[in-house]
Scaffold this motif. Structure first.
Motif, PDB file in Angstrom:
ATOM      1  N   ILE A  74       0.836  -1.207   0.000  1.00  0.00           N
ATOM      2  CA  ILE A  74       0.000   0.000   0.000  1.00  0.00           C
ATOM      3  C   ILE A  74       0.867   1.253   0.000  1.00  0.00           C
ATOM      4  CG2 ILE A  74      -1.618   1.360   1.388  1.00  0.00           C
ATOM      5  CD1 ILE A  74      -2.727  -1.368   2.407  1.00  0.00           C
ATOM      6  N   LEU A  77       2.688   1.839  -3.415  1.00  0.00           N
ATOM      7  CA  LEU A  77       1.803   2.399  -4.439  1.00  0.00           C
ATOM      8  C   LEU A  77       1.588   3.890  -4.191  1.00  0.00           C
ATOM      9  CD1 LEU A  77      -1.261   0.496  -5.878  1.00  0.00           C
ATOM     10  CD2 LEU A  77      -1.151   2.982  -5.850  1.00  0.00           C
ATOM     11  N   CYS A 141      -4.318  -3.085  -1.656  1.00  0.00           N
ATOM     12  CA  CYS A 141      -3.906  -1.982  -2.530  1.00  0.00           C
ATOM     13  C   CYS A 141      -5.105  -1.420  -3.283  1.00  0.00           C
ATOM     14  CB  CYS A 141      -2.851  -2.470  -3.530  1.00  0.00           C
ATOM     15  SG  CYS A 141      -1.180  -2.520  -2.885  1.00  0.00           S
ATOM     16  N   HIS A 145      -6.542   2.389  -2.496  1.00  0.00           N
ATOM     17  CA  HIS A 145      -6.259   3.375  -3.544  1.00  0.00           C
ATOM     18  C   HIS A 145      -7.351   3.454  -4.605  1.00  0.00           C
ATOM     19  CE1 HIS A 145      -2.231   4.271  -2.048  1.00  0.00           C
ATOM     20  NE2 HIS A 145      -2.056   2.972  -1.876  1.00  0.00           N
TER      21      HIS A 145
END
Length: 351
Positions: A74, A77, A141, A145
């Protein structure tokens, strides 16, 4: 360019947070310093991502049971999107493909232990269950996001690099995704020390942002020219991969090689295979595994990132080929060929 392109990347490694820290470490060529680590399962020296506390990095909400693997992915990214300065556009078809060995070993060990030792009827922590699955990092992730495109996990150990790039390339070429965050993550823990005895282990998370060469997409750092994976006696398997991916290409176009193994025996296998196919005259050789330790599934993608980092500092790399190799003890081997296109600064200037 009409192929599959790498347009941005970032990493969390024992050198620090972000692409600049990793690039600096690769260019200096000095191994990251191991630190003493200890948990319920084992005590050992390891090369770990420094100053990485899950709550400090991501906050308290949703992190009370989060595994380190998911948190690293996470945060990586987030670093990639921030470093790209808004040039990475996320839409409804943006996906993520992450490589792993088996997910978070520590969480899996803890969950299994609790099922055997806690009061019946086996009162395990239900919040921990999602993080015990090997696809936790990719799923987290996407949720953190807002990624609603394809979401996949590739369990391929040290050959996750070429396997992930192949999977991401297929998503892009078939129009199933507009862009893909493709990479791999491997955490360090005492549980992993038990499963991978010997040598200095490391941990890392690395992501590439990949797109096709359609008009309007961001200028590329590199094009993925070819890749291959094989199974067999390690040296012959890797040599076969290299011969296949370089078929039809001029060997003297190869500017750099990334040999990703941390294990001395596997590193020697890579040296022999690349020497057999490419000869001794390749200008740049980077060995990230010897700098950051055995990062398992992350090692192959780190090899690609190391080549991109080294190419940014060397104008001779522009327009030439680079090869990242990977090999595992089980006899699997892989190779990725990139055509390097220049530094982000130069590319933005051309636009």
């Amino acid at each position: 360019m009409t192929g599959v392109l790498i347009t941005a990347w970032s990493a969390l490694t024992p050198f620090g947070h972000g692409r600049a820290a990793f690039a600096d470490g690769v260019l200096r060529g000095v191994p990251a310093k191991p630190v003493s680590t200890k948990d319920d399962w084992a005590e050992a020296d390891a090369r770990v991502v420094p100053d990485f506390d899950i709550v400090e990095q991501l906050g308290r909400k949703g992190t009370s049971s989060m595994d380190r693997t998911s948190a690293l992915a996470i945060a990586t990214l987030r670093e990639l999107v921030a470093d790209a300065g808004g040039a990475v556009e996320i839409d409804a078809r943006t996906g993520v493909v992450l490589g792993t060995t088996s997910g978070s070993n520590r969480t899996q060990f803890e969950f299994t232990r609790d099922s055997l030792t806690r009061r019946k009827p086996y009162l395990v922590n239900p919040a921990q269950m999602p993080f015990a699955l090997m696809n936790s990092a990719a799923a987290q992730c996407a949720m953190w996001h807002g990624l609603t495109g394809p979401n996949s996990t590739v369990a391929a150990g040290r050959n996750a690099g070429p396997s992930v790039l192949r999977y991401a390339s297929r998503l892009l070429r078939t129009g199933r995704a507009s862009g893909v965050f493709a990479g791999a993550v491997e955490e360090h823990s005492g549980a992993r020390e038990l499963l991978e005895p010997g040598g200095v282990l490391g941990e890392a998370s690395v992501l590439l942002f990949m797109q096709t060469g359609e008009p309007g997409n961001r200028p590329a750092l590199a094009e993925v020219v070819a890749l291959d994976t094989r199974l067999g006696e390690p040296r012959r398997a890797l040599a076969g991969c290299l011969e296949h991916v370089l078929s039809g290409l001029a060997v003297d176009e190869v500017w750099g090689i990334a040999s990703t193994a941390a294990d001395p025996e596997l590193s020697e296998v890579e040296r022999e295979a690349t020497g057999e196919v490419l000869g001794p005259r390749v200008e740049t050789v980077v060995r990230p595994g010897l700098l950051v330790g055995d990062t398992g599934a992350a090692s192959g993608v780190l090899g690609v990132a190391a080549l991109l980092a080294a190419a940014e500092a060397d104008t001779a790399a522009r327009g030439r080929l680079a090869v990242a190799t990977s090999v595992d003890r089980d006899g699997t081997a892989g190779a990725v060929v990139l055509r390097l296109t220049g530094s982000p600064h130069e590319l933005r200037g051309e636009g």
